[in-house]
Design a protein around this motif. Structure first.
Motif, PDB file in Angstrom:
ATOM      1  N   VAL A   1       0.856  -1.183   0.000  1.00  0.00           N
ATOM      2  CA  VAL A   1       0.000   0.000   0.000  1.00  0.00           C
ATOM      3  C   VAL A   1       0.894   1.234   0.000  1.00  0.00           C
ATOM      4  CG1 VAL A   1      -1.818   1.263   1.234  1.00  0.00           C
ATOM      5  CG2 VAL A   1      -1.787  -1.244   1.276  1.00  0.00           C
ATOM      6  N   THR A   2       0.619   2.177  -0.910  1.00  0.00           N
ATOM      7  CA  THR A   2       1.453   3.377  -1.030  1.00  0.00           C
ATOM      8  C   THR A   2       0.607   4.638  -1.073  1.00  0.00           C
ATOM      9  OG1 THR A   2       1.456   3.487  -3.455  1.00  0.00           O
ATOM     10  CG2 THR A   2       3.117   2.068  -2.430  1.00  0.00           C
ATOM     11  N   SER A   3       1.272   5.738  -0.814  1.00  0.00           N
ATOM     12  CA  SER A   3       0.678   7.061  -1.040  1.00  0.00           C
ATOM     13  C   SER A   3       1.735   7.932  -1.684  1.00  0.00           C
ATOM     14  CB  SER A   3       0.226   7.696   0.285  1.00  0.00           C
ATOM     15  OG  SER A   3      -0.070   9.075   0.091  1.00  0.00           O
ATOM     16  N   SER A   4       1.493   8.353  -2.929  1.00  0.00           N
ATOM     17  CA  SER A   4       2.460   9.220  -3.605  1.00  0.00           C
ATOM     18  C   SER A   4       2.482  10.614  -2.996  1.00  0.00           C
ATOM     19  CB  SER A   4       2.128   9.306  -5.098  1.00  0.00           C
ATOM     20  OG  SER A   4       2.289   8.051  -5.710  1.00  0.00           O
ATOM     21  N   LEU A   5       1.400  10.985  -2.300  1.00  0.00           N
ATOM     22  CA  LEU A   5       1.329  12.318  -1.697  1.00  0.00           C
ATOM     23  C   LEU A   5       2.301  12.451  -0.530  1.00  0.00           C
ATOM     24  CD1 LEU A   5      -0.169  15.057  -1.734  1.00  0.00           C
ATOM     25  CD2 LEU A   5      -1.749  14.093  -0.044  1.00  0.00           C
ATOM     26  N   ASN A   6       2.281  11.471   0.368  1.00  0.00           N
ATOM     27  CA  ASN A   6       3.186  11.552   1.520  1.00  0.00           C
ATOM     28  C   ASN A   6       4.376  10.602   1.426  1.00  0.00           C
ATOM     29  OD1 ASN A   6       2.260   8.967   2.343  1.00  0.00           O
ATOM     30  ND2 ASN A   6       0.562   9.878   3.492  1.00  0.00           N
ATOM     31  N   GLY A   7       4.428   9.795   0.362  1.00  0.00           N
ATOM     32  CA  GLY A   7       5.596   8.947   0.127  1.00  0.00           C
ATOM     33  C   GLY A   7       5.608   7.631   0.866  1.00  0.00           C
ATOM     34  N   SER A   8       4.574   7.332   1.636  1.00  0.00           N
ATOM     35  CA  SER A   8       4.571   6.078   2.391  1.00  0.00           C
ATOM     36  C   SER A   8       4.589   4.886   1.438  1.00  0.00           C
ATOM     37  CB  SER A   8       3.342   6.007   3.305  1.00  0.00           C
ATOM     38  OG  SER A   8       2.154   5.967   2.557  1.00  0.00           O
ATOM     39  N   GLY A   9       5.412   3.902   1.769  1.00  0.00           N
ATOM     40  CA  GLY A   9       5.524   2.687   0.974  1.00  0.00           C
ATOM     41  C   GLY A   9       6.514   2.758  -0.167  1.00  0.00           C
ATOM     42  N   ALA A  10       6.999   3.966  -0.529  1.00  0.00           N
ATOM     43  CA  ALA A  10       7.874   4.113  -1.696  1.00  0.00           C
ATOM     44  C   ALA A  10       9.227   3.426  -1.482  1.00  0.00           C
ATOM     45  CB  ALA A  10       8.066   5.587  -2.036  1.00  0.00           C
ATOM     46  N   ASP A  11       9.813   3.582  -0.293  1.00  0.00           N
ATOM     47  CA  ASP A  11      11.126   2.979  -0.027  1.00  0.00           C
ATOM     48  C   ASP A  11      11.052   1.458  -0.085  1.00  0.00           C
ATOM     49  OD1 ASP A  11      12.231   5.469   0.266  1.00  0.00           O
ATOM     50  OD2 ASP A  11      12.199   5.459   2.459  1.00  0.00           O
ATOM     51  N   LYS A  12       9.993   0.905   0.499  1.00  0.00           N
ATOM     52  CA  LYS A  12       9.825  -0.548   0.493  1.00  0.00           C
ATOM     53  C   LYS A  12       9.645  -1.057  -0.930  1.00  0.00           C
ATOM     54  CE  LYS A  12       6.987  -4.209   2.548  1.00  0.00           C
ATOM     55  NZ  LYS A  12       5.787  -4.504   3.386  1.00  0.00           N
ATOM     56  N   LEU A  13       8.902  -0.300  -1.743  1.00  0.00           N
ATOM     57  CA  LEU A  13       8.685  -0.691  -3.135  1.00  0.00           C
ATOM     58  C   LEU A  13       9.993  -0.652  -3.914  1.00  0.00           C
ATOM     59  CD1 LEU A  13       6.878  -1.414  -5.532  1.00  0.00           C
ATOM     60  CD2 LEU A  13       6.357   1.017  -5.795  1.00  0.00           C
ATOM     61  N   GLN A  14      10.791   0.384  -3.706  1.00  0.00           N
ATOM     62  CA  GLN A  14      12.058   0.501  -4.422  1.00  0.00           C
ATOM     63  C   GLN A  14      12.990  -0.655  -4.084  1.00  0.00           C
ATOM     64  OE1 GLN A  14      14.137   4.278  -3.964  1.00  0.00           O
ATOM     65  NE2 GLN A  14      14.724   4.157  -6.106  1.00  0.00           N
ATOM     66  N   GLN A  15      13.000  -1.075  -2.840  1.00  0.00           N
ATOM     67  CA  GLN A  15      13.818  -2.223  -2.445  1.00  0.00           C
ATOM     68  C   GLN A  15      13.341  -3.495  -3.149  1.00  0.00           C
ATOM     69  OE1 GLN A  15      13.635  -2.419   1.836  1.00  0.00           O
ATOM     70  NE2 GLN A  15      14.538  -0.382   2.103  1.00  0.00           N
ATOM     71  N   ARG A  16      12.025  -3.621  -3.294  1.00  0.00           N
ATOM     72  CA  ARG A  16      11.459  -4.816  -3.945  1.00  0.00           C
ATOM     73  C   ARG A  16      11.841  -4.879  -5.422  1.00  0.00           C
ATOM     74  NH1 ARG A  16      10.431  -8.729  -6.069  1.00  0.00           N
ATOM     75  NH2 ARG A  16       8.591 -10.094  -5.952  1.00  0.00           N
ATOM     76  N   LEU A  17      12.050  -3.723  -6.042  1.00  0.00           N
ATOM     77  CA  LEU A  17      12.319  -3.665  -7.477  1.00  0.00           C
ATOM     78  C   LEU A  17      13.811  -3.746  -7.810  1.00  0.00           C
ATOM     79  CD1 LEU A  17       9.827  -0.810  -8.497  1.00  0.00           C
ATOM     80  CD2 LEU A  17       9.426  -3.277  -8.384  1.00  0.00           C
ATOM     81  N   ALA A  18      14.667  -3.817  -6.802  1.00  0.00           N
ATOM     82  CA  ALA A  18      16.109  -3.831  -7.028  1.00  0.00           C
ATOM     83  C   ALA A  18      16.540  -5.094  -7.773  1.00  0.00           C
ATOM     84  CB  ALA A  18      16.850  -3.740  -5.693  1.00  0.00           C
ATOM     85  N   GLY A  19      17.416  -4.911  -8.755  1.00  0.00           N
ATOM     86  CA  GLY A  19      18.053  -6.038  -9.428  1.00  0.00           C
ATOM     87  C   GLY A  19      17.233  -6.743 -10.491  1.00  0.00           C
ATOM     88  N   ILE A  20      16.064  -6.227 -10.828  1.00  0.00           N
ATOM     89  CA  ILE A  20      15.206  -6.888 -11.814  1.00  0.00           C
ATOM     90  C   ILE A  20      14.587  -5.852 -12.756  1.00  0.00           C
ATOM     91  CG2 ILE A  20      14.613  -8.866 -10.370  1.00  0.00           C
ATOM     92  CD1 ILE A  20      11.981  -7.468  -9.716  1.00  0.00           C
ATOM     93  N   ILE A  21      14.052  -6.343 -13.893  1.00  0.00           N
ATOM     94  CA  ILE A  21      13.216  -5.507 -14.746  1.00  0.00           C
ATOM     95  C   ILE A  21      11.765  -5.774 -14.358  1.00  0.00           C
ATOM     96  CG2 ILE A  21      12.428  -5.020 -17.087  1.00  0.00           C
ATOM     97  CD1 ILE A  21      15.127  -5.825 -18.139  1.00  0.00           C
TER      98      ILE A  21
END
Length: 301
Positions: free
Chosen positions: A148-168
């Motif tokens: 669950v994320t919120s682009s307004l306050n940025g919650s969840g963005a860091d966790k998502l970026q970690q999940r996307l590391a090393g892959i397309i």
């Protein structure tokens, strides 16, 4: 011969970023390349995400000489070597559309990719997140990973970026759910165009024009793709549909009849699981809807 990855394909050109030790050379400029004629003769079409060998030409451009083996290939959007499909669906504006989410999940299951469901715009929820938690619980019970994320306050963005590391990974989902806004937060300075939501229509303007890979650091690439409002089932056989509902699998193998459609047959274990509450009503109703839609399309085509 240098190796690179196609990060964009546009107007007959392939834009190739150099790779060194399997990592993109971030500071290097993408080389504008044409495909060698032999590729076309062989019926080989390079795709965004392809790893290639290329040669530099005298004018500072390049020529794609060879495609390296692909790990995966999507038909729509046309991207190679994707490992993860990130499906973005908003809590509000536009409202959550579980029918469309399940339709996306069918297509992703058929493609064989891993799936991550991201519920966006949590800041707009007016029920203290109860509906969001219910959706999250439903799909986690099915076996999907949900964030669950919120682009307004940025919650969840860091966790998502970690999940996307090393892959397309490929971003998809309902139009207007904030894909470009979220990507702008993941990649500071990206400045993707974002679109306003049409409240009357309940869907967003299509702001993404072509598929392009973006380097989000830590070896991760994201393919931003045009928003979709409809999907069809023309590439999927009716007999393959139930396999794309992953919670059906353990029950379907024990059905009385081989090739059970899970609609009306006696001894159907899927229907029994539905009646006992082990399969969600919404998922089964969407299965029936898609089944009938597919049968209708096959008749018309």
């Amino acid at each position: 011969m240098p190796e690179g990855i196609i990060i964009k394909a546009l107007s007959g050109y392939y834009y190739v970023k150099p790779l060194k030790n399997e990592q993109i050379v971030t500071e290097a400029q993408a080389v504008q390349c044409r495909g060698r004629g032999i590729l076309k003769k062989k019926g080989i079409a390079p795709l965004v995400g392809d790893r290639v060998n290329y040669v530099l030409t005298e004018n500072g451009e390049g020529m794609v000489d060879e495609l390296l083996p692909r790990e995966s290939e999507l038909i729509r959007p046309q991207v190679a070597n994707v490992k993860l499909a990130v499906l973005l669906f908003s809590v509000r504006e536009p409202d959550m559309n579980l029918n469309l989410l399940d339709k996306f999940l069918v297509h992703i299951e058929h493609s064989g990719l891993e799936t991550l469901i991201v519920l966006t715009k949590q800041d707009l929820a007016d029920d203290e997140g109860q509906a969001t938690e219910a959706v999250k619980a439903l799909y986690e019970q099915v076996g999907y990973e949900v964030m669950v994320t919120s682009s307004l306050n940025g919650s969840g963005a860091d966790k998502l970026q970690q999940r996307l590391a090393g892959i397309i990974s490929v971003f998809s989902g309902q139009s207007g759910v904030g894909k470009s806004t979220l990507l702008n937060r993941l990649v500071p300075g990206l400045a993707l165009e974002t679109g306003e939501i049409s409240l009357r229509l309940g869907r967003g303007r299509h702001t993404t024009r072509h598929v392009e890979l973006m380097d989000i650091g830590n070896g991760g690439f994201v393919a931003d793709t045009p928003g979709f409002s409809q999907l069809d089932f023309l590439e999927l056989g009716v007999d393959e549909l139930s396999v794309c509902f992953r919670e059906f699998a353990s029950y379907a193998e024990n059905c009385k009849f081989r090739g059970c459609s899970h609609l009306h047959e006696p001894g159907c274990k899927v229907i029994e699981a539905l009646q006992s509450g082990d399969i969600a009503d919404s998922r089964y109703e969407h299965y029936k809807l898609f089944f009938n839609e597919m049968k209708d399309k096959k008749r018309r085509y």
